[in-house]
Design a protein around this motif. Structure first.
Motif, short mmCIF file in Angstrom:
data_model
loop_
_atom_site.label_atom_id
_atom_site.label_comp_id
_atom_site.label_asym_id
_atom_site.label_seq_id
_atom_site.Cartn_x
_atom_site.Cartn_y
_atom_site.Cartn_z
N LEU A 1 -41.35 84.89 17.45
CA LEU A 1 -40.02 85.29 17.92
C LEU A 1 -39.78 84.80 19.35
CD1 LEU A 1 -37.42 86.88 17.42
CD2 LEU A 1 -38.59 88.87 18.37
N LEU A 2 -40.76 84.94 20.23
CA LEU A 2 -40.62 84.45 21.60
C LEU A 2 -40.47 82.93 21.64
CD1 LEU A 2 -43.17 86.68 23.52
CD2 LEU A 2 -40.69 86.78 23.61
N LEU A 3 -41.22 82.23 20.79
CA LEU A 3 -41.10 80.77 20.73
C LEU A 3 -39.71 80.35 20.26
CD1 LEU A 3 -42.59 78.07 21.02
CD2 LEU A 3 -43.21 78.26 18.61
N VAL A 4 -39.19 81.01 19.25
CA VAL A 4 -37.84 80.69 18.74
C VAL A 4 -36.80 80.99 19.82
CG1 VAL A 4 -36.08 81.41 17.07
CG2 VAL A 4 -38.41 80.98 16.31
N SER B 1 -32.15 74.86 24.30
CA SER B 1 -31.06 74.09 23.71
C SER B 1 -29.71 74.56 24.24
CB SER B 1 -31.11 74.17 22.18
OG SER B 1 -30.83 75.49 21.75
N TYR B 2 -29.54 75.86 24.42
CA TYR B 2 -28.29 76.35 24.97
C TYR B 2 -28.14 75.98 26.44
CZ TYR B 2 -27.34 79.07 20.77
OH TYR B 2 -27.08 79.44 19.49
N ALA B 3 -29.24 75.92 27.17
CA ALA B 3 -29.16 75.54 28.58
C ALA B 3 -28.69 74.10 28.73
CB ALA B 3 -30.52 75.74 29.25
#
Length: 187
Positions: free
Chosen positions: A49-52, A59-61
């Motif tokens: 979950l942390l990796l995702v 990607s959003y950055a």
């Protein structure tokens, strides 16, 4: 023997025999695993979950960075457009002023020092003999593209060639006599 169905007792609905109570561990070892107050254990699910979440944040950055750059470029372009529009309006107003003959006359007098026929123009000279104040100025002529002979030099050169006697040492095309060769058809 008839089958008997197990029904929960009415005193404790939803309770199975041998099941641990909610919030409490059934064994002391399980109690230690559930109620550790030190550093939290990272499970595989939590790591995935942390990796995702990290991948999504990266990607959003990058998308956010591109968005902000485009927004800044758009604001800069809009500012340039508004400045250009203002400059166009000023030039159109100036163009309309030059349609007025009085304005053209006033500009000719102030910029170039022109006077109307019958008027006398004067220039105030300082002690050094130079005009006082800003005198009329014309823009400099653009430099010649290629420095070649002046027109009057070319004209005088053609006059000299036309007035001279041609030199007989070099044959001219009119001096040569062309004799056609006649071939004998019988040979």
């Amino acid at each position: 023997m008839p089958p008997t169905s197990r029904r929960p007792s009415s005193r404790h609905p939803g309770r199975r025999p041998g099941a641990a109570r909610r919030g409490r561990a059934a064994t002391p070892a399980a109690a230690e695993a559930v109620t550790t107050y030190g550093s939290p254990r990272i499970t595989r699910r939590m790591a995935v979950l942390l990796l995702v979440l990290l991948v999504l944040a990266i990607s959003y950055a990058s998308s956010l960075k591109a968005f902000l750059q485009q927004r800044d470029a758009l604001a800069t372009t809009r500012a340039q457009i508004s400045e250009s529009s203002a400059a166009i309006e000023r030039l159109e107003k100036q163009k309309l002023r030059f349609d007025d003959p009085e304005y053209v006359e006033q500009q000719a007098r102030s910029r170039f020092g022109w006077v109307m026929p019958g008027e006398i123009g004067f220039t105030v000279l300082g002690p050094d003999g130079k005009p006082v104040g800003k005198g009329p100025e014309l823009p400099d002529a653009p430099p010649a593209a290629s420095p070649g002979p002046q027109w009057h030099e070319t004209l005088w050169g053609s006059v000299e060639v036309a007035g001279g006697v041609p030199d007989k040492t070099t044959p001219t095309p009119s001096d040569e006599v062309v004799t056609p060769k006649i071939q004998d058809e019988g040979q």
